[in-house]
Design an enzyme around this catalytic site. Structure first.
Site, mmCIF file in Angstrom:
data_model
loop_
_atom_site.group_PDB
_atom_site.id
_atom_site.type_symbol
_atom_site.label_atom_id
_atom_site.label_comp_id
_atom_site.label_asym_id
_atom_site.label_seq_id
_atom_site.Cartn_x
_atom_site.Cartn_y
_atom_site.Cartn_z
ATOM 1 N N GLU A 224 0.843 -1.208 0.000
ATOM 2 C CA GLU A 224 0.000 0.000 0.000
ATOM 3 C C GLU A 224 0.874 1.253 0.000
ATOM 4 O OE1 GLU A 224 -2.381 0.405 3.543
ATOM 5 O OE2 GLU A 224 -3.556 2.054 2.718
ATOM 6 N N LYS A 226 1.675 5.480 -0.348
ATOM 7 C CA LYS A 226 1.099 6.666 0.272
ATOM 8 C C LYS A 226 1.904 7.876 -0.147
ATOM 9 C CE LYS A 226 -0.269 8.154 4.873
ATOM 10 N NZ LYS A 226 -0.687 7.697 6.179
ATOM 11 N N HIS A 260 -4.747 8.147 -0.283
ATOM 12 C CA HIS A 260 -3.284 8.191 -0.365
ATOM 13 C C HIS A 260 -2.692 8.834 -1.603
ATOM 14 C CE1 HIS A 260 -2.440 4.919 2.863
ATOM 15 N NE2 HIS A 260 -3.248 5.865 3.273
ATOM 16 N N ASP A 294 -9.177 9.945 6.629
ATOM 17 C CA ASP A 294 -9.882 8.722 7.016
ATOM 18 C C ASP A 294 -11.261 8.972 7.599
ATOM 19 O OD1 ASP A 294 -8.145 6.321 6.394
ATOM 20 O OD2 ASP A 294 -6.689 7.596 7.403
ATOM 21 N N ASP A 324 -11.212 1.231 5.154
ATOM 22 C CA ASP A 324 -10.153 1.775 6.008
ATOM 23 C C ASP A 324 -10.464 3.221 6.381
ATOM 24 O OD1 ASP A 324 -7.848 2.277 7.409
ATOM 25 O OD2 ASP A 324 -6.567 2.509 5.648
#
Ligand code: RNT
Ligand code: ZN
Length: 415
Positions: A224, A226, A260, A294, A324
């Site tokens: 993942e 970012k 992200h 988030d 998430d």
């Protein structure tokens, strides 16, 4: 007979869409529900604060403080979520028992997650996904883990990753379905680095060491990327280009978190770009408000676009959906349910589009009719089909009342 559903179904049929088929497909699309919305990402190792460039904001009372409370809250949340669910766990949610405080993350074993397996089976879940926890730990040195120049630190985190891959193989086997292991690390720098390459070379080496010999049958590793984190604004080791190339050359998966990227970049468009090269793509569905905040996932435009790309490109055989987000400013159980239902709503919206017809118009170059039809279907009675779906899934439209009753009875006692 539900009159509103019947008439809505007819309106969709007139537009060339089979609503019954959409409901059947929707019920089979697994959404992986993150355990960390319930306790502000603190985990069960006794942590009192979060670190690693991520932050939960808000001080709504009564976060889950232990396994029992987290399970109870999740149980209520799951009972209000329609459709197929998986549980997404982080390594810092290990149930360590007597070993709490005695063993470190590089020594965690499958048995520390057996109670979660039992819980997930009781809840009738489709499986468990897993995440090594590379943050909120004293061995993050100068904000670095797998990319640390300190060999002892770097090796500790490689061992943690390896331990997690073993745990994941166990989780996959338990459910007879592969376990997605998502690798996200917080590594980066607050200010302009003097060397951008060396940390990336070390990360590459660490990942290679970590992934050596993992169980290919039961584990799907993903990386993942970012763009930045809080206190890590200038440079992120695990950037988009780094991980896409890493995944492509190592035959693993990319995970796209829609918080992200630069706010003007869209993950919906990245999904088919990756599917042109990868068999599978994983998602962290989130909602960034101005930054990677988030926020709870709600039914908004980019979510609908993401759902369209899932549905139109081979569905969840190719795109693995996980949630998430972490909001501590509202009731956390409601946050869980709102986000999961929003995801399901968006998938239903996408399934109820005349996708074949729209594609045909694009291929023919009939952009006038394409726009006309795309606009027309926006106001079809999605809500009536959604209500029927909830009824068939045996969940109520109004989850708010039930959660408030639980808040008054159970959460109020958590002082
Ligand atoms: C952080 C990443 C990561 C975490 C979870 C807790 O920016 O999105 O996926 O949110 O692993
Ligand atoms: Zn994420």
């Amino acid at each position: 007979m539900n009159q509103r559903f019947e008439s809505a179904k007819q309106l969709y049929a007139n537009a060339g869409v089979d609503a019954e088929a959409a409901l059947k497909t929707l019920a089979e699309i697994p959404v992986s529900v993150h355990c960390w919305q319930g306790d502000d990402v603190l985990g069960l190792e006794g942590a009192t604060s979060l670190s690693g460039g991520i932050q939960t904001t808000g001080n709504y009372p009564a976060r889950a403080r232990n396994f029992e409370e987290l399970k109870a809250d999740l149980h209520l949340a799951f009972s209000e979520m329609p459709g197929k669910k998986r549980l997404n766990l982080h390594a810092n949610y290990a149930i360590l028992g007597d070993e709490l405080g005695k063993i470190d993350r590089d020594e965690y074993r499958p048995e520390h997650f057996a109670p979660w397996v039992a819980f997930a089976k009781e809840e009738g879940l489709d499986g468990i996904d897993f995440n090594p926890t590379f943050f909120a730990h004293p061995k993050m040195k100068d904000g670095l883990t797998l990319s640390s120049p300190d060999e002892e630190i770097r090796k500790f985190w490689v061992r943690h990753g390896k331990a997690c891959l073993k745990i994941a193989a166990y989780l996959g086997k338990e459910f007879g379905k592969p376990c997605l292991v998502n690798i996200w690390i917080p590594d980066g720098f607050k200010d302009v680095p003097a060397d951008r390459l060396s940390p990336r070379l070390r990360l590459k080496k660490s990942l290679d060491e970590m992934l050596e010999g993992y169980d290919k049958k039961w584990v799907i590793p993903a990386v993942e990327s970012k763009v930045f984190g809080i206190g890590v604004e200038s440079y992120t080791v695990g950037s988009n280009e780094f991980y896409q190339n890493y995944a492509a050359t190592r035959g693993i998966c990319c995970l796209l978190d829609n918080g992200h990227y630069h706010p003007l970049e869209y993950v919906s468009d990245k999904i088919p770009a990756l599917l042109a090269f990868y068999d599978k793509v994983a998602l962290h569905v989130s909602r960034g408000v101005r930054w990677d905040s988030d926020h709870v996932v709600v039914f908004e435009d980019e979510l609908k676009e993401i759902a369209k790309e899932v549905v139109r490109n081979g569905g969840t055989d190719r795109v693995m959906i996980a949630l998430d987000y972490f909001d501590a400013s509202i009731n956390r159980i409601s946050a869980w349910v709102t986000g999961q239902r929003s995801m399901q709503k968006a998938l239903l919206y996408a399934l109820l589009l005349p996708n074949g017809k729209l594609k045909e118009l694009q291929e023919k170059g009939d952009f006038t009719q394409l726009m006309f039809l795309q606009e027309q279907v926006k106001l079809l009675p999605l809500g009536d089909i959604w209500s029927e779906y909830l009824a068939r899934q045996k969940v109520c439209e109004n989850y708010y009342e039930k959660i408030m009753t639980y808040e008054a009875k159970v959460l109020k006692e958590r002082v």
